[in-house]
Design a protein around this motif. Structure first.
Motif, PDB file in Angstrom:
ATOM      1  N   HIS A 168       8.052   9.233  10.881  1.00 31.80           N
ATOM      2  CA  HIS A 168       7.653   7.977  11.512  1.00 31.80           C
ATOM      3  C   HIS A 168       7.109   7.011  10.456  1.00 31.80           C
ATOM      4  O   HIS A 168       6.731   7.424   9.356  1.00 31.80           O
ATOM      5  N   CYS A 169       7.076   5.743  10.837  1.00 30.45           N
ATOM      6  CA  CYS A 169       6.507   4.710   9.972  1.00 30.45           C
ATOM      7  C   CYS A 169       5.139   4.287  10.501  1.00 30.45           C
ATOM      8  O   CYS A 169       4.836   4.450  11.684  1.00 30.45           O
ATOM      9  N   THR A 170       4.319   3.759   9.626  1.00 29.04           N
ATOM     10  CA  THR A 170       3.008   3.271  10.057  1.00 29.04           C
ATOM     11  C   THR A 170       3.197   2.081  10.998  1.00 29.04           C
ATOM     12  O   THR A 170       4.121   1.277  10.816  1.00 29.04           O
ATOM     13  N   PRO A 171       2.347   1.938  11.991  1.00 30.08           N
ATOM     14  CA  PRO A 171       2.487   0.822  12.934  1.00 30.08           C
ATOM     15  C   PRO A 171       2.143  -0.515  12.292  1.00 30.08           C
ATOM     16  O   PRO A 171       1.534  -0.582  11.213  1.00 30.08           O
ATOM     17  N   MET A 172       2.532  -1.581  12.982  1.00 29.44           N
ATOM     18  CA  MET A 172       2.323  -2.940  12.476  1.00 29.44           C
ATOM     19  C   MET A 172       0.940  -3.420  12.889  1.00 29.44           C
ATOM     20  O   MET A 172       0.773  -4.101  13.899  1.00 29.44           O
ATOM     21  N   THR A 173      -0.078  -3.046  12.098  1.00 21.54           N
ATOM     22  CA  THR A 173      -1.457  -3.437  12.386  1.00 21.54           C
ATOM     23  C   THR A 173      -2.092  -4.035  11.137  1.00 21.54           C
ATOM     24  O   THR A 173      -1.669  -3.781  10.006  1.00 21.54           O
ATOM     25  N   ALA A 174      -3.160  -4.812  11.357  1.00 21.19           N
ATOM     26  CA  ALA A 174      -3.872  -5.421  10.234  1.00 21.19           C
ATOM     27  C   ALA A 174      -4.520  -4.363   9.351  1.00 21.19           C
ATOM     28  O   ALA A 174      -4.580  -4.524   8.122  1.00 21.19           O
ATOM     29  N   GLN A 175      -5.024  -3.299   9.952  1.00 23.77           N
ATOM     30  CA  GLN A 175      -5.637  -2.227   9.160  1.00 23.77           C
ATOM     31  C   GLN A 175      -4.669  -1.703   8.113  1.00 23.77           C
ATOM     32  O   GLN A 175      -5.006  -1.565   6.933  1.00 23.77           O
ATOM     33  N   HIS A 176      -3.457  -1.395   8.529  1.00 21.72           N
ATOM     34  CA  HIS A 176      -2.465  -0.888   7.585  1.00 21.72           C
ATOM     35  C   HIS A 176      -2.092  -1.957   6.565  1.00 21.72           C
ATOM     36  O   HIS A 176      -1.934  -1.657   5.365  1.00 21.72           O
ATOM     37  N   ALA A 177      -1.924  -3.193   7.003  1.00 20.85           N
ATOM     38  CA  ALA A 177      -1.502  -4.254   6.087  1.00 20.85           C
ATOM     39  C   ALA A 177      -2.502  -4.439   4.951  1.00 20.85           C
ATOM     40  O   ALA A 177      -2.119  -4.559   3.783  1.00 20.85           O
ATOM     41  N   VAL A 178      -3.791  -4.460   5.284  1.00 19.53           N
ATOM     42  CA  VAL A 178      -4.821  -4.637   4.254  1.00 19.53           C
ATOM     43  C   VAL A 178      -4.781  -3.495   3.250  1.00 19.53           C
ATOM     44  O   VAL A 178      -4.783  -3.706   2.024  1.00 19.53           O
ATOM     45  N   ARG A 179      -4.713  -2.286   3.745  1.00 20.17           N
ATOM     46  CA  ARG A 179      -4.707  -1.127   2.848  1.00 20.17           C
ATOM     47  C   ARG A 179      -3.434  -1.074   2.008  1.00 20.17           C
ATOM     48  O   ARG A 179      -3.472  -0.725   0.827  1.00 20.17           O
ATOM     49  N   GLN A 180      -2.313  -1.420   2.628  1.00 14.52           N
ATOM     50  CA  GLN A 180      -1.058  -1.406   1.880  1.00 14.52           C
ATOM     51  C   GLN A 180      -1.057  -2.468   0.785  1.00 14.52           C
ATOM     52  O   GLN A 180      -0.516  -2.243  -0.303  1.00 14.52           O
ATOM     53  N   GLY A 181      -1.664  -3.614   1.068  1.00 16.22           N
ATOM     54  CA  GLY A 181      -1.767  -4.643   0.043  1.00 16.22           C
ATOM     55  C   GLY A 181      -2.523  -4.153  -1.178  1.00 16.22           C
ATOM     56  O   GLY A 181      -2.150  -4.447  -2.324  1.00 16.22           O
ATOM     57  N   LYS A 182      -3.568  -3.394  -0.958  1.00 17.25           N
ATOM     58  CA  LYS A 182      -4.337  -2.843  -2.073  1.00 17.25           C
ATOM     59  C   LYS A 182      -3.511  -1.829  -2.866  1.00 17.25           C
ATOM     60  O   LYS A 182      -3.534  -1.824  -4.101  1.00 17.25           O
ATOM     61  N   VAL A 183      -2.781  -0.974  -2.154  1.00  8.93           N
ATOM     62  CA  VAL A 183      -1.974   0.047  -2.833  1.00  8.93           C
ATOM     63  C   VAL A 183      -0.847  -0.597  -3.641  1.00  8.93           C
ATOM     64  O   VAL A 183      -0.551  -0.179  -4.772  1.00  8.93           O
ATOM     65  N   VAL A 184      -0.211  -1.625  -3.071  1.00 12.73           N
ATOM     66  CA  VAL A 184       0.836  -2.334  -3.803  1.00 12.73           C
ATOM     67  C   VAL A 184       0.288  -2.898  -5.114  1.00 12.73           C
ATOM     68  O   VAL A 184       0.887  -2.750  -6.186  1.00 12.73           O
ATOM     69  N   ALA A 185      -0.864  -3.562  -5.027  1.00 10.99           N
ATOM     70  CA  ALA A 185      -1.457  -4.147  -6.229  1.00 10.99           C
ATOM     71  C   ALA A 185      -1.774  -3.073  -7.260  1.00 10.99           C
ATOM     72  O   ALA A 185      -1.533  -3.249  -8.461  1.00 10.99           O
ATOM     73  N   HIS A 186      -2.304  -1.956  -6.799  1.00 13.25           N
ATOM     74  CA  HIS A 186      -2.610  -0.856  -7.714  1.00 13.25           C
ATOM     75  C   HIS A 186      -1.349  -0.340  -8.392  1.00 13.25           C
ATOM     76  O   HIS A 186      -1.317  -0.157  -9.620  1.00 13.25           O
ATOM     77  N   ASN A 187      -0.298  -0.136  -7.616  1.00 13.32           N
ATOM     78  CA  ASN A 187       0.927   0.439  -8.175  1.00 13.32           C
ATOM     79  C   ASN A 187       1.685  -0.543  -9.069  1.00 13.32           C
ATOM     80  O   ASN A 187       2.397  -0.125  -9.990  1.00 13.32           O
ATOM     81  N   ILE A 188       1.532  -1.831  -8.826  1.00 15.77           N
ATOM     82  CA  ILE A 188       2.100  -2.801  -9.764  1.00 15.77           C
ATOM     83  C   ILE A 188       1.374  -2.695 -11.099  1.00 15.77           C
ATOM     84  O   ILE A 188       1.985  -2.757 -12.176  1.00 15.77           O
ATOM     85  N   GLY A 189       0.062  -2.511 -11.035  1.00 16.57           N
ATOM     86  CA  GLY A 189      -0.686  -2.286 -12.270  1.00 16.57           C
ATOM     87  C   GLY A 189      -0.198  -1.052 -13.008  1.00 16.57           C
ATOM     88  O   GLY A 189      -0.076  -1.049 -14.239  1.00 16.57           O
ATOM     89  N   VAL A 190       0.127  -0.011 -12.252  1.00 12.46           N
ATOM     90  CA  VAL A 190       0.650   1.214 -12.854  1.00 12.46           C
ATOM     91  C   VAL A 190       1.973   0.931 -13.562  1.00 12.46           C
ATOM     92  O   VAL A 190       2.258   1.478 -14.640  1.00 12.46           O
ATOM     93  N   SER A 191       2.796   0.047 -12.992  1.00 11.16           N
ATOM     94  CA  SER A 191       4.085  -0.275 -13.609  1.00 11.16           C
ATOM     95  C   SER A 191       3.909  -0.952 -14.955  1.00 11.16           C
ATOM     96  O   SER A 191       4.844  -0.993 -15.767  1.00 11.16           O
ATOM     97  N   TYR A 192       2.713  -1.482 -15.222  1.00 11.64           N
ATOM     98  CA  TYR A 192       2.395  -2.071 -16.518  1.00 11.64           C
ATOM     99  C   TYR A 192       1.554  -1.131 -17.375  1.00 11.64           C
ATOM    100  O   TYR A 192       0.989  -1.540 -18.382  1.00 11.64           O
ATOM    101  N   GLY A 193       1.453   0.118 -16.934  1.00 10.48           N
ATOM    102  CA  GLY A 193       0.748   1.108 -17.746  1.00 10.48           C
ATOM    103  C   GLY A 193      -0.720   1.261 -17.450  1.00 10.48           C
ATOM    104  O   GLY A 193      -1.465   1.853 -18.239  1.00 10.48           O
ATOM    105  N   ILE A 194      -1.175   0.752 -16.281  1.00 10.17           N
ATOM    106  CA  ILE A 194      -2.593   0.833 -15.925  1.00 10.17           C
ATOM    107  C   ILE A 194      -2.756   1.805 -14.762  1.00 10.17           C
ATOM    108  O   ILE A 194      -2.298   1.532 -13.648  1.00 10.17           O
TER     109      ILE A 194
END
Length: 430
Positions: free
Chosen positions: A314-340
């Motif tokens: 299953h996929c996570t539901p379309m809620t603000a709680q998930h969106a906020v947390r996913q935004g943080k994870v995306v930013a973190h993983n983009i940093g990882v793509s630059y070696g951080i």
């Protein structure tokens, strides 16, 4: 590009949080570009209070330039993505077209109102996904009461004093609860309407209000709504809408000049135009929120099919709680793509939900502890103040003003016809 450019499409919960986190992590080493139709992040959970006159629209609009000062804001509606050329095309607010190249792309365009093939809905229903729609609905409600006061025909008066909301989810429940308080307040200032109080109907095909949420929360909300006289009809929806009212699926009909459509949402149309793999209309991503086959493209929020690691298949539901947390994870993983740092997979823990029912009433289950009444109301407002990125003092002042006096009973001159078709504002910012 002299610096790596990270383009974020959409400034909803996911996009705004991704930009905020990237600013903190990049420390100026990357250019963060945010493409959004409006210059603000809309705190959507408080929008029903804007429609009900309890909050000013500016209270729930968080200015991007003030709160994300090092982000480059590009006003526009994204109309295309070319992941092979690493470009994003957009149309500006005055119709001009533009193109942005990127080094990393975050698709966080969010969602828009979901229409169903029910005759008349697109032409006669009011949507509820943006500030203009909320303000328009507030003006419409006030006008209907004023027109009812002036009407000599009793049937017309009752129709104008009848308000129908379709969809008893989070938004529809709050719109009905807050709208009932507003119309009762305004109607009380019209002595001629003493024998014709506002009548609210809340319809849903589900077997409970707040479908999908905790049954105790649903029961609490239902008790409050029915205690205020809201006619909640479960297992029922509309078959047709006209300018004079609605026909119900149970064979009945309701004369009304107000139909509010809160049935649900679907991913923003940019998802279809991106040319990326999708699952049930949402962009397919792995647990790190990266699009398979496109290592420089990430997606999060309502438009992303994020795998639920606690509920395989299953996929996570379309809620603000998930969106906020996913935004943080995306930013973190983009940093990882630059070696951080190191990659993170998106995992979540349900913190519960809060539903504001206006007055001193709310229902909530923080950390799965069921609450009702004033205590739930305090928790609900505390949660919103914590989650609101800015405007907290302004919001508290508006709440205090509303608690101390009546809600403003004048329109803003926005209403020029019986309704704004749903499709007109389907892609409006916020």
């Amino acid at each position: 590009m002299t610096r790596p450019r990270i383009v974020i499409v959409g400034a909803g919960f996911a996009g705004y949080q991704a930009a905020r986190t990237l600013l903190r992590r990049s420390r100026g080493a990357a250019e963060v570009v945010l493409v959004n139709p409006a210059d603000y992040f809309l705190y959507l959970p408080l929008l029903p209070e804007v429609a009900a006159g309890a909050l000013d629209a500016r209270d729930v609009c968080v200015p991007i330039q003030d709160t994300l000062p090092r982000v480059r804001l590009v006003l526009g509606q994204v109309c295309g993505v070319d992941p092979h050329r690493r470009t994003v095309t957009y149309t500006g607010p005055e119709g001009d077209d533009g193109t942005l190249s990127y080094h990393r792309l975050v698709l966080a365009a969010g969602s828009v109102t979901k229409l169903l093939p029910i005759p008349g809905v697109a032409d006669h229903a009011h949507g509820f996904r943006s500030v203009p729609e909320a303000l328009y609905l507030r003006d419409h409600l006030i006008r209907q009461i004023e027109l009812a006061d002036a009407a000599e025909d009793e049937a017309e008066r009752r129709a104008r004093m009848t308000f129908v909301v379709v969809g008893a989810g989070y938004t529809g429940t709050e719109v009905a609860a807050q709208g009932q308080l507003l119309t009762a307040d305004i109607a009380a200032r019209h002595p001629r309407l003493a024998g014709c109080p506002p009548r609210w109907l809340l319809l849903d095909t589900a077997d409970q209000v707040l479908p999908g949420m905790d049954a105790r929360m649903a029961a609490g909300a239902l008790d409050v709504l029915r205690g205020r006289g809201v006619d909640v009809r479960l297992g029922t929806s509309i078959r047709e809408a006209t300018a004079a009212g609605v026909t119900l699926t149970d064979g009945g009909s309701v004369a009304s000049r107000t139909l509010v459509w809160c049935v649900g949402v679907r991913p923003d149309p940019v998802v279809e135009r991106a040319g990326l793999p999708t699952d049930e209309g949402r962009i397919r991503v792995d647990a790190t929120l990266r699009v398979p086959g496109f290592p420089d493209v990430y997606a999060c929020g309502d438009g992303a099919a994020v795998p639920d690691l606690y509920n395989p298949g299953h996929c996570t539901p379309m809620t603000a709680q998930h969106a906020v947390r996913q935004g943080k994870v995306v930013a973190h993983n983009i940093g990882v793509s630059y070696g951080i740092g190191t990659l993170r997979r998106y995992r979540h823990r349900d913190l519960g939900f809060v539903v504001d029912l206006g007055g001193w009433q709310a229902t909530a289950n923080p950390l799965h502890v069921p609450l009702r009444g004033p205590l739930a109301r305090a928790v609900t407002r505390g949660y919103h103040l914590t989650a609101l990125p800015a405007n907290r003092l302004r919001t508290v002042a508006s709440w205090l003003f509303t608690a101390a006096g009546a809600r403003p009973g004048v329109g803003l001159g926005l209403v020029r016809g019986p309704a704004v078709p749903l499709e007109t504002l389907a892609h409006h910012p916020g």
